[in-house]
Design a protein around this motif. Sequence first.
Motif, PDB file in Angstrom:
ATOM      1  N   GLU A 255      -4.040  19.490  -6.502  1.00 37.44           N
ATOM      2  CA  GLU A 255      -4.648  20.890  -6.818  1.00 37.44           C
ATOM      3  C   GLU A 255      -3.506  22.049  -7.035  1.00 37.44           C
ATOM      4  N   ALA A 256      -2.114  21.964  -6.527  1.00 37.78           N
ATOM      5  CA  ALA A 256      -1.284  22.665  -6.665  1.00 37.78           C
ATOM      6  C   ALA A 256      -0.731  22.674  -8.235  1.00 37.78           C
ATOM      7  N   SER A 257      -0.667  21.501  -8.688  1.00 34.86           N
ATOM      8  CA  SER A 257      -0.212  21.032  -9.923  1.00 34.86           C
ATOM      9  C   SER A 257      -1.077  21.557 -11.002  1.00 34.86           C
ATOM     10  N   LEU A 258      -2.526  21.506 -10.699  1.00 35.13           N
ATOM     11  CA  LEU A 258      -3.492  22.157 -11.663  1.00 35.13           C
ATOM     12  C   LEU A 258      -3.435  23.582 -11.512  1.00 35.13           C
ATOM     13  N   ARG A 259      -3.202  24.338 -10.242  1.00 37.91           N
ATOM     14  CA  ARG A 259      -2.999  25.723 -10.609  1.00 37.91           C
ATOM     15  C   ARG A 259      -1.730  26.172 -11.185  1.00 37.91           C
ATOM     16  N   GLY A 260      -0.823  25.258 -10.909  1.00 38.71           N
ATOM     17  CA  GLY A 260       0.430  25.552 -11.772  1.00 38.71           C
ATOM     18  C   GLY A 260       0.283  25.620 -13.215  1.00 38.71           C
ATOM     19  N   ALA A 261      -0.171  24.346 -13.635  1.00 36.70           N
ATOM     20  CA  ALA A 261      -0.642  24.126 -15.146  1.00 36.70           C
ATOM     21  C   ALA A 261      -1.459  25.391 -15.822  1.00 36.70           C
ATOM     22  N   LYS A 262      -2.466  25.813 -15.118  1.00 36.43           N
ATOM     23  CA  LYS A 262      -3.310  26.949 -15.403  1.00 36.43           C
ATOM     24  C   LYS A 262      -2.543  28.123 -15.579  1.00 36.43           C
ATOM     25  N   GLN A 263      -1.723  28.479 -14.423  1.00 30.29           N
ATOM     26  CA  GLN A 263      -0.894  29.602 -14.442  1.00 30.29           C
ATOM     27  C   GLN A 263       0.196  29.579 -15.698  1.00 30.29           C
TER      28      GLN A 263
ATOM     29  N   LEU B  80       0.910  -1.247  -0.111  1.00 27.94           N
ATOM     30  CA  LEU B  80      -0.081   0.022  -0.217  1.00 27.94           C
ATOM     31  C   LEU B  80       0.870   1.209  -0.113  1.00 27.94           C
ATOM     32  N   THR B  81       1.955   1.079   0.700  1.00 27.51           N
ATOM     33  CA  THR B  81       2.888   2.462   0.871  1.00 27.51           C
ATOM     34  C   THR B  81       3.586   2.640  -0.554  1.00 27.51           C
ATOM     35  N   ASP B  82       3.881   1.642  -0.971  1.00 28.89           N
ATOM     36  CA  ASP B  82       4.453   1.560  -2.333  1.00 28.89           C
ATOM     37  C   ASP B  82       3.562   2.256  -3.404  1.00 28.89           C
ATOM     38  N   ARG B  83       2.439   1.872  -3.442  1.00 30.77           N
ATOM     39  CA  ARG B  83       1.351   2.236  -4.445  1.00 30.77           C
ATOM     40  C   ARG B  83       1.162   3.685  -4.297  1.00 30.77           C
ATOM     41  N   LEU B  84       0.955   4.052  -2.919  1.00 28.70           N
ATOM     42  CA  LEU B  84       0.774   5.578  -2.658  1.00 28.70           C
ATOM     43  C   LEU B  84       1.784   6.497  -2.981  1.00 28.70           C
ATOM     44  N   ALA B  85       3.170   5.946  -2.904  1.00 26.83           N
ATOM     45  CA  ALA B  85       4.350   6.651  -3.291  1.00 26.83           C
ATOM     46  C   ALA B  85       4.525   6.781  -4.746  1.00 26.83           C
ATOM     47  N   ALA B  86       3.982   5.656  -5.263  1.00 24.87           N
ATOM     48  CA  ALA B  86       4.030   6.036  -6.880  1.00 24.87           C
ATOM     49  C   ALA B  86       2.835   6.817  -7.583  1.00 24.87           C
ATOM     50  N   VAL B  87       1.864   7.133  -6.655  1.00 25.07           N
ATOM     51  CA  VAL B  87       0.772   8.098  -7.100  1.00 25.07           C
ATOM     52  C   VAL B  87       1.345   9.264  -6.888  1.00 25.07           C
ATOM     53  N   ARG B  88       2.116   9.634  -5.664  1.00 27.80           N
ATOM     54  CA  ARG B  88       2.434  10.809  -5.368  1.00 27.80           C
ATOM     55  C   ARG B  88       3.865  11.424  -6.310  1.00 27.80           C
ATOM     56  N   SER B  89       4.567  10.298  -6.741  1.00 33.56           N
ATOM     57  CA  SER B  89       5.509  10.458  -7.748  1.00 33.56           C
ATOM     58  C   SER B  89       5.026  11.024  -9.064  1.00 33.56           C
ATOM     59  N   ALA B  90       4.009  10.344  -9.508  1.00 36.11           N
ATOM     60  CA  ALA B  90       3.363  10.692 -10.878  1.00 36.11           C
ATOM     61  C   ALA B  90       2.885  12.156 -10.711  1.00 36.11           C
ATOM     62  N   VAL B  91       1.937  12.215  -9.648  1.00 38.83           N
ATOM     63  CA  VAL B  91       1.591  13.501  -9.405  1.00 38.83           C
ATOM     64  C   VAL B  91       2.679  14.904  -9.469  1.00 38.83           C
ATOM     65  N   ILE B  92       3.696  14.534  -8.634  1.00 36.04           N
ATOM     66  CA  ILE B  92       4.680  15.648  -8.635  1.00 36.04           C
ATOM     67  C   ILE B  92       5.523  15.867 -10.047  1.00 36.04           C
ATOM     68  N   ALA B  93       5.418  14.677 -10.719  1.00 34.67           N
ATOM     69  CA  ALA B  93       6.210  14.787 -12.260  1.00 34.67           C
ATOM     70  C   ALA B  93       5.382  15.360 -13.039  1.00 34.67           C
ATOM     71  N   GLY B  94       3.948  15.439 -12.781  1.00 37.63           N
ATOM     72  CA  GLY B  94       2.992  16.182 -13.629  1.00 37.63           C
ATOM     73  C   GLY B  94       2.527  15.258 -14.728  1.00 37.63           C
ATOM     74  N   ASP B  95       2.424  14.023 -14.340  1.00 36.57           N
ATOM     75  CA  ASP B  95       1.980  13.161 -15.358  1.00 36.57           C
ATOM     76  C   ASP B  95       0.608  12.450 -15.344  1.00 36.57           C
ATOM     77  N   PRO B  96      -0.402  13.154 -15.522  1.00 40.34           N
ATOM     78  CA  PRO B  96      -1.697  12.703 -15.008  1.00 40.34           C
ATOM     79  C   PRO B  96      -2.080  11.467 -15.503  1.00 40.34           C
ATOM     80  N   GLN B  97      -1.809  11.019 -16.797  1.00 40.58           N
ATOM     81  CA  GLN B  97      -2.279   9.692 -17.106  1.00 40.58           C
ATOM     82  C   GLN B  97      -1.538   8.620 -16.279  1.00 40.58           C
ATOM     83  N   LYS B  98       0.017   8.858 -15.812  1.00 48.30           N
ATOM     84  CA  LYS B  98       0.440   7.896 -14.969  1.00 48.30           C
ATOM     85  C   LYS B  98      -0.253   7.913 -13.449  1.00 48.30           C
TER      86      LYS B  98
END
Length: 105
Positions: free
Chosen positions: A60-68, A5-23
Motif C-alpha cells: 500500500e505504501a509503495s502504491l501511494r508513493g507511485a501515485k504521488q 517459507l521464511t525465505d519465500r516471504l523475504a523474497a516477496v518483501r524484497s521485491a515489494v520494497i524494490a518496487g518490482d510488481p512483476q517480481k
Amino acid sequence: MSRPLTDRLAAVRSAVIAGDPQKALARIEDFAEYARRIGIASQDRPRIDAALAELHVLAEASLRGAKQAADDVQAIIQAARTLQTYDNEGRRRVSATSAPAPQRF
C-alpha cells in the motif's frame, strides 16, 4: 516457521520494497504454491499472518508513493507547458510549450 517459507516471504518483501510488481507477484505465487504443497502448521499461522500484514502495508505504501510520483510528474509537465515570463517592461507573457505527453511502459 520453516526456512523455505521464511525465505519465500523475504523474497516477496524484497521485491515489494524494490518496487518490482512483476517480481513480487511471481514471488507471491511461489510462496502460495509452496504453502499449498507442504501445508502450514497451525503454530506458524500467526507469524505468517503478521508477515502477510506487513507485506500488505508495504504494498500500500509503495502504491501511494507511485501515485504521488505520477502526480508530481504530471504537475511538472503542466508547469512546463505554461511557462510564464516577463518582458523588459514588466508585462507578463505566457508561452505555451509543447512538452511530449508522458507514456506508460
